[in-house]
Design an enzyme around this catalytic site. Structure first.
Site, PDB file in Angstrom:
ATOM      1  N   GLU A 164     -87.751 -52.483  48.291  1.00 51.86           N
ATOM      2  CA  GLU A 164     -87.423 -53.284  47.090  1.00 51.86           C
ATOM      3  C   GLU A 164     -88.295 -54.531  46.991  1.00 51.86           C
ATOM      4  OE1 GLU A 164     -83.166 -54.002  46.969  1.00 51.86           O
ATOM      5  OE2 GLU A 164     -82.703 -51.857  47.015  1.00 51.86           O
ATOM      6  N   ARG A 204     -74.230 -47.133  51.261  1.00 46.07           N
ATOM      7  CA  ARG A 204     -73.142 -47.037  52.231  1.00 46.07           C
ATOM      8  C   ARG A 204     -71.723 -47.210  51.673  1.00 46.07           C
ATOM      9  NH1 ARG A 204     -71.857 -51.750  55.477  1.00 46.07           N
ATOM     10  NH2 ARG A 204     -72.037 -53.609  54.205  1.00 46.07           N
ATOM     11  N   GLU A 224     -82.752 -45.189  47.680  1.00 47.54           N
ATOM     12  CA  GLU A 224     -81.360 -45.649  47.589  1.00 47.54           C
ATOM     13  C   GLU A 224     -80.910 -45.544  46.152  1.00 47.54           C
ATOM     14  OE1 GLU A 224     -80.585 -49.795  48.713  1.00 47.54           O
ATOM     15  OE2 GLU A 224     -82.054 -49.619  50.308  1.00 47.54           O
TER      16      GLU A 224
HETATM   17  C1  BMA Z   1     -76.561 -54.084  50.945  1.00 46.86           C
HETATM   18  C2  BMA Z   1     -75.068 -54.176  51.107  1.00 46.86           C
HETATM   19  C3  BMA Z   1     -74.835 -55.148  52.250  1.00 46.86           C
HETATM   20  C4  BMA Z   1     -75.587 -54.675  53.501  1.00 46.86           C
HETATM   21  C5  BMA Z   1     -77.045 -54.357  53.213  1.00 46.86           C
HETATM   22  C6  BMA Z   1     -77.770 -53.766  54.394  1.00 46.86           C
HETATM   23  O1  BMA Z   1     -76.942 -53.441  49.829  1.00 46.86           O
HETATM   24  O2  BMA Z   1     -74.506 -52.931  51.430  1.00 46.86           O
HETATM   25  O3  BMA Z   1     -73.448 -55.238  52.520  1.00 46.86           O
HETATM   26  O4  BMA Z   1     -75.513 -55.658  54.505  1.00 46.86           O
HETATM   27  O5  BMA Z   1     -77.122 -53.493  52.108  1.00 46.86           O
HETATM   28  O6  BMA Z   1     -77.206 -52.556  54.805  1.00 46.86           O
END
Ligand code: BMA
Length: 353
Positions: A164, A305, A273
């Site tokens: 990004e 996630r 992502e």
């Molecule tokens: C982001 C969120 C955060 C996380 C980061 C790294 O987009 O999900 O909570 O710390 O990714 O995984």
């Protein structure tokens, strides 16, 4: 061939197989899938995707943030020792492993979201913090090197650092890092891991945000064909997906640009992502995601996630449904589409042999 001329046999096989698998459809991935989901943590064999489909994702995303400072757990509290086991499990099943790195700012010591002017220049060879960055890369290299299959072979990883970067929120982002410095950072990192640390189990992913609108813009910060194996971008649904289909339009358009570039450069296109936090639209997967993907040849799409409740921000975050969630049925429809590939669609030998 991968850019690493000494890539291990499994890594070369993975690279070639990713190109073959594209002809059958696209793989579906999930970040931190085996570690936790909405309302659960570290239950052996569990996965929110598995709870719904009875199957695992084909691609497992993991995250290294805080490894660089020597912490035993990553920035999302996943212990690196457990992560290594999950990576081994996924690999043995024939899953593809991809790893991102939201590393702390090596100059200020604050988080990855600290776009301090001059950071990248300071950590490159002529900068005063080059030794700090090298020590961080040593830790990253040690972890990546410790990922081994049953026979001691290094597990291939799609490494996706400094992602990004066409946005301004990270210290490597375009608000504070020039195109030239970004390219140098990417190249330095690849050469450090590949040549200095002699890691030969990595495929390198160049991953923008979704700000670009042409191949020229996509390539503005591209470090070169000799240090990149895969072309990727991140894209998130915002707003009200039930009323607004601009996400689909954008996914389709961006993927079209990458697909064409990948064909020209003989690289592999992918979606690093994506997601719609809390998925408040019941048909999101079949009406918004799938239509944006279905006309393209690319490797995989990874949903971010399922953090669940995050006390530090008092916020709920997840990108694939859990049992009983509004979009559960729709995700199952998405799962059953012939083009979507999950773990049971692929064997170890189809991926690594
Ligand atoms: C982001 C969120 C955060 C996380 C980061 C790294 O987009 O999900 O909570 O710390 O990714 O995984």
């Amino acid at each position: 061939m991968p850019i690493d001329k000494q890539a291990t046999q499994e890594t070369v096989n993975l690279y070639n197989n990713l190109k073959k698998i594209e002809k059958r459809g696209f793989m579906v991935g999930h970040q931190d899938d085996l570690a936790y989901g909405v309302n659960w943590k570290y239950e052996p064999g569990r996965s929110d995707i598995h709870d719904i489909t009875g199957d695992y994702p084909a691609v497992y995303g993991w995250e290294l943030g805080h490894l660089e400072i020597g912490a035993p757990v990553n920035l999302d509290s996943v212990p690196f020792d457990k992560m290594r086991e999950f990576i081994q499990q996924g690999y043995e099943r024939g899953g593809v492993i991809t790893i991102s790195w939201h590393g702390n700012n090596p100059v200020t010591g604050k988080t990855a979201w600290d776009p301090e002017e001059g950071t990248v220049e300071a950590i490159l060879p002529d900068g005063e913090k080059n030794d700090v960055f090298n020590a961080q890369l040593d830790k990253v290299a040690a972890f990546l090197q410790s990922l081994k299959g049953k026979n001691g072979e290094p597990i291939p990883v799609l490494f996706r650092p400094f992602h990004e970067h066409t946005g301004g929120w990270f210290w490597w982002g375009n608000r504070t890092t020039s195109n030239d410095s970004y390219k140098k950072l990417f190249r330095y990192t690849v050469e450090y891991l590949k040549d200095k640390k002699q890691l030969h189990n990595l495929l390198y992913v160049y991953n923008t945000g979704s700000e670009f609108s042409s191949s020229e813009e996509y390539l503005e910060r591209y470090p070169g064909d000799d240090v990149v194996d895969m072309l990727s971008f991140d894209i998130y649904q915002r707003g009200d997906a039930a009323k607004d289909s601009s996400y689909t339009y954008s996914l389709d358009k961006h993927l079209g640009i990458l697909e064409k570039l990948a064909a020209e450069k003989n690289k592999i296109a992918t979606v690093g992502e994506t997601g719609y936090s809390q998925i408040p639209y019941a048909q999101w997967f079949t009406r918004r995601v799938y239509p944006g993907l279905k006309n393209h040849k690319f490797s995989y799409v990874l949903f971010w996630r399922n953090a669940g409740y995050k006390p530090q921000n008092d916020e709920v975050e997840y990108y694939v449904p859990y049992k009983g969630q509004l979009s559960e049925e729709d995700f199952l429809k998405f799962y059953n589409l012939p083009q979507t590939l999950f773990q049971s669609d692929l064997t170890y030998s189809e991926v690594y042999e």
